[in-house]
Design an enzyme around this catalytic site. Structure first.
Site, PDB file in Angstrom:
ATOM      1  N   ARG A 110       0.797  -1.222   0.000  1.00  0.00           N
ATOM      2  CA  ARG A 110       0.000   0.000   0.000  1.00  0.00           C
ATOM      3  C   ARG A 110       0.832   1.276   0.000  1.00  0.00           C
ATOM      4  NH1 ARG A 110      -1.969   0.761   5.873  1.00  0.00           N
ATOM      5  NH2 ARG A 110      -0.704  -0.670   7.086  1.00  0.00           N
ATOM      6  N   THR A 143      10.355   1.467   3.606  1.00  0.00           N
ATOM      7  CA  THR A 143       9.882   0.969   2.312  1.00  0.00           C
ATOM      8  C   THR A 143      11.016   0.457   1.441  1.00  0.00           C
ATOM      9  OG1 THR A 143      10.032   3.207   1.388  1.00  0.00           O
ATOM     10  CG2 THR A 143       7.913   2.539   2.332  1.00  0.00           C
ATOM     11  N   ARG A 168       1.632  -4.092   3.593  1.00  0.00           N
ATOM     12  CA  ARG A 168       2.661  -3.276   4.237  1.00  0.00           C
ATOM     13  C   ARG A 168       3.049  -2.142   3.292  1.00  0.00           C
ATOM     14  NH1 ARG A 168       8.830  -5.060   6.222  1.00  0.00           N
ATOM     15  NH2 ARG A 168       9.720  -2.973   5.977  1.00  0.00           N
ATOM     16  N   HIS A 169       3.475  -1.016   3.871  1.00  0.00           N
ATOM     17  CA  HIS A 169       4.064   0.059   3.067  1.00  0.00           C
ATOM     18  C   HIS A 169       5.469  -0.387   2.665  1.00  0.00           C
ATOM     19  CE1 HIS A 169       0.872   2.890   3.894  1.00  0.00           C
ATOM     20  NE2 HIS A 169       1.023   2.756   5.195  1.00  0.00           N
ATOM     21  N   VAL A 170       5.619  -0.854   1.440  1.00  0.00           N
ATOM     22  CA  VAL A 170       6.926  -1.328   0.978  1.00  0.00           C
ATOM     23  C   VAL A 170       6.963  -1.237  -0.539  1.00  0.00           C
ATOM     24  CG1 VAL A 170       6.210  -3.759   0.832  1.00  0.00           C
ATOM     25  CG2 VAL A 170       8.635  -3.190   1.164  1.00  0.00           C
TER      26      VAL A 170
END
Length: 439
Positions: A110, A143, A168-170
């Site tokens: 995301r 990230t 996950r923010h990645v």
């Protein structure tokens, strides 16, 4: 003195001591062998033949392994075959009813401030309802990963109980590079300037949850920095409001390569390629309900019933708490500068939006006709459709922002036309038209 009879290379006398007859064909097999032997590139043996066949076999196996390990996920290939290669101009309606294959590995990497908290709230409800494994991460601010960190994360994701949806923010991870099965990716993006402004004020003032989470996220931020005017930040070229800090969305799709963090054509094209090859759907936050409809159609084992949950009043009340507060509006001059600095982000955004609309048409979903807005689309999303729902208090805040727009309306149109000299693109002209059409 007798001339020596010329010897045939294979022994015996040469039948044509003065050369072969003009236009005459060799009378026998021995002559054919002699001519072939005079062409060294046609000589081959059983060993040569075996070597050629072995090389061909290795090439075929290598191609097979590449397709199995490095190509798009099988589910995406099946889906593309299902949708067909025609464009929406060739279609006469939605595709026939068919049960799509069920992917057991889905990754939602995301993008920050693109409605992801709203979607995660929905996923928590859906995971209990449908029984899939929702794998989340407590790491929100890392990230970009080293090679070892990528391997470790991919290993942890791949060993999760299936079916799973990892979020996950990645930035994009290439599982096949490390010998893993490439999962199906999904994501949502939004207008780049809108995303930047939402993040700018969220870092300073948080949201309606009332837990002072902005103080937790940015405890070391000085007061003068927390209350820094957005126009000053942009016009005075503060690091937070200039490149490469504004190059934010594309790296989520480009990947972990260092060049993915450098604003330019290379990162842009690689991001587009990954969208085509590895992402089942990249939606547009401004059309969130349609995004949820398509997710329910493509991934029913995960998203069945998502739209009814999203529209439920109780869920909307919960979603109201995630709206960023104390947003203010930059001046038109500041918007123009932001637009220039984010030109690669906008090229990617429009590319994704075009692909998303094409997918909607294939399923019979009609996009809204875009007309000059009453206010700049960059700043205030349409309530309940572009991001988290709003309650009465947020609507009052929107009225306050609307008053600011009315005051900005008094600014001379000549100023806007003068700013066009920086960039004569059609998109900028549309922004100017939107700003000048407020009433």
């Amino acid at each position: 003195m007798k001339k020596k009879q010329q010897q045939h290379p294979g022994g015996g006398a040469d039948p044509w001591p003065h050369g072969a007859p003009l236009g005459g064909a060799p009378p026998g097999l021995g002559s054919w062998k002699r001519r072939v032997s005079s062409l060294p590139f046609l000589r081959f043996s059983l060993r040569d033949y075996g070597f050629c066949m072995a090389t061909l076999l290795v090439f075929c196996l290598g191609s097979l392994f590449y397709q199995l390990g490095g190509g798009p996920p099988r589910f995406l290939l099946d889906l593309r075959q299902y949708l067909g290669n025609s464009t929406y101009l060739d279609d006469h309606g939605p595709p026939p009813s068919k049960v799509l294959p069920f992917p057991s590995q889905v990754v939602y990497n995301r993008v920050g401030k693109c409605g992801s908290r709203t979607v995660v709230l929905l996923l928590r409800i859906l995971s209990e309802k449908h029984g899939f494994n929702l794998v989340t991460s407590d790491i929100h601010n890392k990230t970009r990963l080293t090679k070892n960190e990528q391997m470790e994360l991919i290993k942890n994701i791949s060993t999760a109980e299936q079916p799973y949806l990892f979020t996950r923010h990645v930035h994009f991870l290439n599982f096949s590079r490390f010998g893993g099965d490439q999962p199906v990716y999904i994501n949502i993006i939004r207008d780049p300037v809108n995303r930047f402004l939402s993040n700018y004020f969220f870092r300073r003032f948080g949201d309606w949850r009332g837990e002072q989470n902005h103080m937790i996220r940015t405890p070391s931020m000085r007061q003068e920095e927390r209350y820094l005017d957005i126009n000053e930040c942009i016009l005075e070229n503060y690091p937070e409001c200039s490149n490469p800090r504004l190059f934010y969305i594309i790296p989520y799709f480009c990947g972990q390569h260092p060049r993915c963090r450098e604003p330019g054509e290379w990162a842009l094209e690689r991001a587009k390629l990954n969208v085509n090859e590895n992402f089942l759907l990249v939606g547009i936050l401004e059309e969130l309900e349609d995004v949820l409809l398509l997710l329910e159609r493509f991934l029913p084992h995960y998203f069945k019933g998502v739209l009814s949950i999203y529209k439920d009043p109780e869920h909307r009340k919960l979603g109201n708490m995630t709206v960023t507060v104390k947003k203010t509006v930059p001046s038109p001059e500041a918007v123009q500068i932001l637009y220039q600095r984010m030109r690669y982000e906008y090229e990617f955004y429009h590319y994704v939006k075009e692909q998303f609309h094409l997918l909607k048409r294939k399923f019979g979903l009609k996009s809204r006709v875009s007309r000059p807005a009453l206010r700049p689309q960059f700043f205030i999303p349409t309530p309940l459709e572009t991001e988290e729902p709003m309650d009465d208090e947020e609507q009052d805040d929107e009225k306050w922002l609307e008053d600011i727009y009315k005051r900005n309306q008094q600014i001379s149109l000549g100023f806007f036309l003068h700013s066009l000299k920086l960039d004569g693109s059609q998109d900028i002209k549309q922004v100017i038209w939107n700003l000048s059409s407020m009433h």
